[in-house]
Design a protein around this motif. Sequence first.
Motif, PDB file in Angstrom:
ATOM      1  N   SER A  94      -3.235  25.065  18.028  1.00  0.00           N
ATOM      2  CA  SER A  94      -2.394  24.256  17.139  1.00  0.00           C
ATOM      3  C   SER A  94      -1.739  23.130  17.917  1.00  0.00           C
ATOM      4  O   SER A  94      -1.301  23.306  19.038  1.00  0.00           O
ATOM      5  CB  SER A  94      -1.317  25.136  16.510  1.00  0.00           C
ATOM      6  N   GLU A  95      -1.718  21.955  17.283  1.00  0.00           N
ATOM      7  CA  GLU A  95      -1.095  20.801  17.894  1.00  0.00           C
ATOM      8  C   GLU A  95       0.273  20.570  17.275  1.00  0.00           C
ATOM      9  O   GLU A  95       0.714  21.281  16.400  1.00  0.00           O
ATOM     10  CB  GLU A  95      -1.984  19.566  17.686  1.00  0.00           C
ATOM     11  N   GLY A  96       0.936  19.519  17.716  1.00  0.00           N
ATOM     12  CA  GLY A  96       2.256  19.202  17.199  1.00  0.00           C
ATOM     13  C   GLY A  96       3.321  19.686  18.145  1.00  0.00           C
ATOM     14  O   GLY A  96       3.060  20.398  19.116  1.00  0.00           O
ATOM     15  N   LYS A  97       4.548  19.287  17.871  1.00  0.00           N
ATOM     16  CA  LYS A  97       5.612  19.618  18.800  1.00  0.00           C
ATOM     17  C   LYS A  97       5.944  21.093  18.748  1.00  0.00           C
ATOM     18  O   LYS A  97       5.865  21.754  17.712  1.00  0.00           O
ATOM     19  CB  LYS A  97       6.846  18.779  18.502  1.00  0.00           C
ATOM     20  N   ALA A  98       6.366  21.606  19.909  1.00  0.00           N
ATOM     21  CA  ALA A  98       6.645  23.026  20.033  1.00  0.00           C
ATOM     22  C   ALA A  98       7.926  23.394  19.297  1.00  0.00           C
ATOM     23  O   ALA A  98       8.892  22.636  19.268  1.00  0.00           O
ATOM     24  CB  ALA A  98       6.764  23.408  21.500  1.00  0.00           C
ATOM     25  N   LEU A 135       3.617  20.319  -2.452  1.00  0.00           N
ATOM     26  CA  LEU A 135       2.935  21.253  -1.562  1.00  0.00           C
ATOM     27  C   LEU A 135       1.565  20.707  -1.220  1.00  0.00           C
ATOM     28  O   LEU A 135       0.753  20.434  -2.085  1.00  0.00           O
ATOM     29  CB  LEU A 135       2.807  22.626  -2.232  1.00  0.00           C
ATOM     30  N   LEU A 136       1.324  20.559   0.069  1.00  0.00           N
ATOM     31  CA  LEU A 136       0.077  19.984   0.546  1.00  0.00           C
ATOM     32  C   LEU A 136      -0.688  21.023   1.335  1.00  0.00           C
ATOM     33  O   LEU A 136      -0.121  21.726   2.155  1.00  0.00           O
ATOM     34  CB  LEU A 136       0.354  18.796   1.478  1.00  0.00           C
ATOM     35  N   VAL A 137      -1.963  21.099   1.112  1.00  0.00           N
ATOM     36  CA  VAL A 137      -2.784  22.016   1.879  1.00  0.00           C
ATOM     37  C   VAL A 137      -3.994  21.276   2.405  1.00  0.00           C
ATOM     38  O   VAL A 137      -4.670  20.576   1.670  1.00  0.00           O
ATOM     39  CB  VAL A 137      -3.263  23.198   1.004  1.00  0.00           C
ATOM     40  N   LEU A 138      -4.257  21.433   3.676  1.00  0.00           N
ATOM     41  CA  LEU A 138      -5.454  20.856   4.264  1.00  0.00           C
ATOM     42  C   LEU A 138      -6.222  21.982   4.918  1.00  0.00           C
ATOM     43  O   LEU A 138      -5.775  22.549   5.908  1.00  0.00           O
ATOM     44  CB  LEU A 138      -5.096  19.791   5.307  1.00  0.00           C
ATOM     45  N   GLY A 139      -7.354  22.373   4.370  1.00  0.00           N
ATOM     46  CA  GLY A 139      -8.173  23.413   4.965  1.00  0.00           C
ATOM     47  C   GLY A 139      -9.467  22.829   5.465  1.00  0.00           C
ATOM     48  O   GLY A 139     -10.258  22.322   4.686  1.00  0.00           O
ATOM     49  N   LEU A 140      -9.703  22.885   6.743  1.00  0.00           N
ATOM     50  CA  LEU A 140     -10.924  22.339   7.323  1.00  0.00           C
ATOM     51  C   LEU A 140     -11.629  23.445   8.089  1.00  0.00           C
ATOM     52  O   LEU A 140     -11.076  24.005   9.030  1.00  0.00           O
ATOM     53  CB  LEU A 140     -10.594  21.179   8.283  1.00  0.00           C
ATOM     54  N   GLU A 173       0.792  11.958   6.100  1.00  0.00           N
ATOM     55  CA  GLU A 173      -0.469  11.577   6.740  1.00  0.00           C
ATOM     56  C   GLU A 173      -0.532  12.096   8.171  1.00  0.00           C
ATOM     57  O   GLU A 173      -1.558  12.601   8.627  1.00  0.00           O
ATOM     58  CB  GLU A 173      -0.621  10.056   6.715  1.00  0.00           C
ATOM     59  N   LYS A 174       0.589  12.014   8.877  1.00  0.00           N
ATOM     60  CA  LYS A 174       0.628  12.495  10.262  1.00  0.00           C
ATOM     61  C   LYS A 174       0.475  14.011  10.320  1.00  0.00           C
ATOM     62  O   LYS A 174      -0.296  14.542  11.127  1.00  0.00           O
ATOM     63  CB  LYS A 174       1.946  12.072  10.913  1.00  0.00           C
ATOM     64  N   GLN A 175       1.186  14.722   9.465  1.00  0.00           N
ATOM     65  CA  GLN A 175       1.152  16.186   9.508  1.00  0.00           C
ATOM     66  C   GLN A 175      -0.200  16.748   9.094  1.00  0.00           C
ATOM     67  O   GLN A 175      -0.585  17.831   9.528  1.00  0.00           O
ATOM     68  CB  GLN A 175       2.244  16.760   8.591  1.00  0.00           C
ATOM     69  N   THR A 176      -0.924  16.019   8.241  1.00  0.00           N
ATOM     70  CA  THR A 176      -2.238  16.496   7.789  1.00  0.00           C
ATOM     71  C   THR A 176      -3.378  15.829   8.551  1.00  0.00           C
ATOM     72  O   THR A 176      -4.516  15.815   8.098  1.00  0.00           O
ATOM     73  CB  THR A 176      -2.424  16.264   6.280  1.00  0.00           C
ATOM     74  N   LYS A 177      -3.060  15.279   9.722  1.00  0.00           N
ATOM     75  CA  LYS A 177      -4.051  14.677  10.622  1.00  0.00           C
ATOM     76  C   LYS A 177      -4.849  13.573   9.933  1.00  0.00           C
ATOM     77  O   LYS A 177      -6.041  13.418  10.137  1.00  0.00           O
ATOM     78  CB  LYS A 177      -4.997  15.762  11.163  1.00  0.00           C
ATOM     79  N   GLY A 178      -4.170  12.801   9.046  1.00  0.00           N
ATOM     80  CA  GLY A 178      -4.796  11.661   8.411  1.00  0.00           C
ATOM     81  C   GLY A 178      -5.648  11.975   7.201  1.00  0.00           C
ATOM     82  O   GLY A 178      -6.283  11.081   6.625  1.00  0.00           O
ATOM     83  N   TYR A 209       3.203  22.031   3.818  1.00  0.00           N
ATOM     84  CA  TYR A 209       1.809  21.801   4.180  1.00  0.00           C
ATOM     85  C   TYR A 209       1.249  22.965   4.996  1.00  0.00           C
ATOM     86  O   TYR A 209       1.977  23.690   5.675  1.00  0.00           O
ATOM     87  CB  TYR A 209       1.657  20.495   4.978  1.00  0.00           C
ATOM     88  N   ILE A 210      -0.060  23.136   4.914  1.00  0.00           N
ATOM     89  CA  ILE A 210      -0.804  24.039   5.794  1.00  0.00           C
ATOM     90  C   ILE A 210      -1.960  23.251   6.377  1.00  0.00           C
ATOM     91  O   ILE A 210      -2.653  22.532   5.657  1.00  0.00           O
ATOM     92  CB  ILE A 210      -1.357  25.260   5.038  1.00  0.00           C
TER      93      ILE A 210
END
Length: 414
Positions: free
Chosen positions: A22-26, A9-14, A177-182, A202-203
């Motif tokens: 939100s970006e990424g594919k629809a 489980l990955l979390v990226l809070g910025l 890395e891609k899903q968490t914007k690097g 991920y979040i």
Amino acid sequence: MPVFLYLVLLVLGLHCTSCKNSEGKATTCYYPPKNGTLYKMSSINADFAFNLYRSFTVENPQRNIFFSPVSISAALAMLSLGACSSTQTQILESLGFNLTDTPTSEIQQGFQYLMCSLNFPKKELELQMGNSLFIGKQLKPLAKFLNEVKRFYETEVFSTDFSNISAAQQEINSHVEKQTKGNVVDLIQDLQPNTVMILVNYIHFKAQWANPFDPSKTEEDYSFLVDKTTTVQVPMMHLMEQYYHLVDTELNCTVLQMDYSKNALALFVLPKDGQMEWVEGAMSSKTLKKWNRLLQKGWIDLFVPKFSISATYDLRSTLLKMGIQDAFDDNADFPELTEDNGLKLSNAAHKAVLHIGEKGTEAVSIPEVRFLDHPEITLLHPIIQFDSSFLLLILEKSTKSILFLGKVVNPTEV
């Protein structure tokens, strides 16, 4: 010989002062019909969050705590789709659901609604929650399971050659890395030889403060009390503004609500000296409802540290203590997931990262912000200084979901 399933489980809070949709594919999200469980989801998930928090404090005393409760709940609920008998029962009951009066179908529909609501595009709030499933090429996953994880949890499924460990690690790490914007790189380092499936959750969250801080008013060296004998120097942001706040005389703490510009809020909880354990023990969904009822808006002279916090957890021992035992055992029962026998959960890992500041992270482009003085304000307003250990909760408003929960003991500890 058992084969292994990883739960990562990955979390990226910025937190920043400017962001995009939100970006990424629809993806197409279908809201299920509302049911009785849906209306209890926020309370059930909140109580699970606080139970998990208390487990972390026992394992990590006097350390920063930070994690994403909603991502852990969703990942475990997703895993339960492939489980049966006591394996499934232990997962769902540990999450807080009463299976005597709650059909499992309603639970899954509740999480489907939650995923759709959290991922719905919102202006000025970037919130994306997702799952990715990496399945060994030799594994024979059931079509029903693959369809359900896509429908309920918007999960991407990848066929992976785990016989080539280095290639598999590179594939998973590149995806993460891609899903968490690097911001999360080289997550998987030591795959076990018999691994056949990895679930990655991920979040990604960015939000704009409704009342941004003026960087020119940040004091770079401000004393923060870690314990009775330890003080560290931190940048302290300062703003005089109207906020919802209260003093909870029952729990001996001050609660401050800081709103984001759209559909999210942060709760900062400052216990009185020596009262942290008392507050931690009392936290529950009922506590949040009480605070929501009693918070009142008024002028505050506010001091909040500018800091980053991160944490990585091996959830195996924690989940075992919370009652999820069969999933890790050689007799684990996942017949709804695959035709293959001997599948068990090997590891459950969680990583969380958060940055709080006036303007966010350096990687974010920040527009010019004008700050207005308030000459009409007197100096008689309450002063709230988060200059000692405090709790932090970040909630999404429409679902009342706790996106992040933590304790800041030392804001200089990364």
